[in-house]
Scaffold this motif. Structure first.
Motif, PDB file in Angstrom:
ATOM      1  N   VAL A 128      22.551 114.806 -15.317  1.00 45.39           N
ATOM      2  CA  VAL A 128      21.131 114.446 -15.267  1.00 45.39           C
ATOM      3  C   VAL A 128      20.333 115.689 -14.859  1.00 45.39           C
ATOM      4  O   VAL A 128      20.735 116.417 -13.950  1.00 45.39           O
ATOM      5  CB  VAL A 128      20.902 113.303 -14.253  1.00 45.39           C
ATOM      6  N   HIS A 156      15.651 109.151 -15.742  1.00 41.53           N
ATOM      7  CA  HIS A 156      16.968 108.737 -16.232  1.00 41.53           C
ATOM      8  C   HIS A 156      17.473 107.569 -15.384  1.00 41.53           C
ATOM      9  O   HIS A 156      18.665 107.460 -15.111  1.00 41.53           O
ATOM     10  CB  HIS A 156      17.939 109.913 -16.182  1.00 41.53           C
ATOM     11  N   GLU A 162      17.974 104.350 -15.885  1.00 40.32           N
ATOM     12  CA  GLU A 162      19.004 103.455 -16.416  1.00 40.32           C
ATOM     13  C   GLU A 162      20.390 104.098 -16.333  1.00 40.32           C
ATOM     14  O   GLU A 162      21.363 103.447 -15.944  1.00 40.32           O
ATOM     15  CB  GLU A 162      18.685 103.089 -17.865  1.00 40.32           C
ATOM     16  N   ARG A 163      20.456 105.372 -16.683  1.00 42.80           N
ATOM     17  CA  ARG A 163      21.746 106.057 -16.618  1.00 42.80           C
ATOM     18  C   ARG A 163      22.239 106.158 -15.175  1.00 42.80           C
ATOM     19  O   ARG A 163      23.426 105.973 -14.892  1.00 42.80           O
ATOM     20  CB  ARG A 163      21.624 107.447 -17.232  1.00 42.80           C
ATOM     21  N   ASP A 186      23.465 102.703 -14.035  1.00 45.95           N
ATOM     22  CA  ASP A 186      24.758 102.389 -14.645  1.00 45.95           C
ATOM     23  C   ASP A 186      25.889 103.149 -13.954  1.00 45.95           C
ATOM     24  O   ASP A 186      26.982 102.614 -13.752  1.00 45.95           O
ATOM     25  CB  ASP A 186      24.741 102.724 -16.135  1.00 45.95           C
TER      26      ASP A 186
END
Length: 216
Positions: A78, A86, A88-89, A92
């Motif tokens: 990232v 970022h 959502e990443r 997750d």
């Protein structure tokens, strides 16, 4: 000062935005846990730095800060300073760490940190590690965001000095920062020690916990 014990800790989860955050925020605590808990399992996630020299520094550093531990480290790529974009990443990845972890204790940045990448992890941690004890660590840097901690970990004799030595040894890429030196790290740990009647200590922020009176 009233002491609260965590009970048995066999696995910890570590969340960080950048390589060196963990060592700065809780390097002494990592050394202490690794040396007092045989076979300690350490599961760490770092959002930025994959594929760079900083990632290689981090791998070597965490091995030194967690001697003898069962260490698993995942570093993402990232962009530094853009973690909220970022989201959502990042979520997750934290959720993936939670699924693969049996940690009793989680370390994450503290909510009041001025750096947006740190704050993102501080906000995500309790939404995913819902039933865990989460301790928010402080990261020494130039921003005036030094918190008022609520939990103190007095460090064993010589531990603070060892932490400072390892930081200087394993993060040569950071030595050009005017605040990145042994005096800075020892100054903060000495201050936290004064606040809990110890020589040196690391400090954390605790948002929520349950307490059992009269034993287990």
């Amino acid at each position: 000062m009233i002491r609260l014990d965590t009970g048995a800790v066999t696995e910890i989860a570590l969340l960080a935005a950048h390589c060196d955050d963990l060592a700065i925020g809780l390097g002494g605590t990592l050394l202490t846990l690794a040396e007092t808990v045989p076979g300690l399992r350490v599961r760490a996630l770092i959002l930025t730095g994959a594929g760079t020299e900083r990632a290689r520094e981090e791998e070597r550093a965490l091995e030194a800060f967690c001697p003898g531990a069962d260490l698993e480290l995942r570093i993402l790529d990232v962009p530094d300073g853009y973690a909220p974009a970022h989201w959502e990443r990042a979520k997750d990845a934290v959720a993936g760490l939670r699924r693969g972890s049996s940690a009793q204790l989680v370390f994450a940045p503290q909510r009041g940190d001025a750096h947006q990448d740190h704050r993102l992890l501080a906000e995500l941690a309790p939404t995913i590690f819902r039933d865990h004890l989460i301790l928010g660590y402080e990261i020494l840097k130039w921003e005036s965001d030094t918190p008022q901690p609520t939990v103190f970990h007095p460090l064993p004799e010589g531990c603070a000095e060892r932490k400072a030595e390892l930081l200087m040894k394993h993060y040569p890429s950071q030595r050009d920062h005017d605040w990145f030196d042994e005096q800075s790290f020892l100054g903060l740990s000495r201050l936290r020690g004064v606040q809990c009647r110890a020589r040196h200590a690391e400090a954390f922020l605790l948002d929520k916990a349950t307490i059992t009176f009269g034993g287990a």
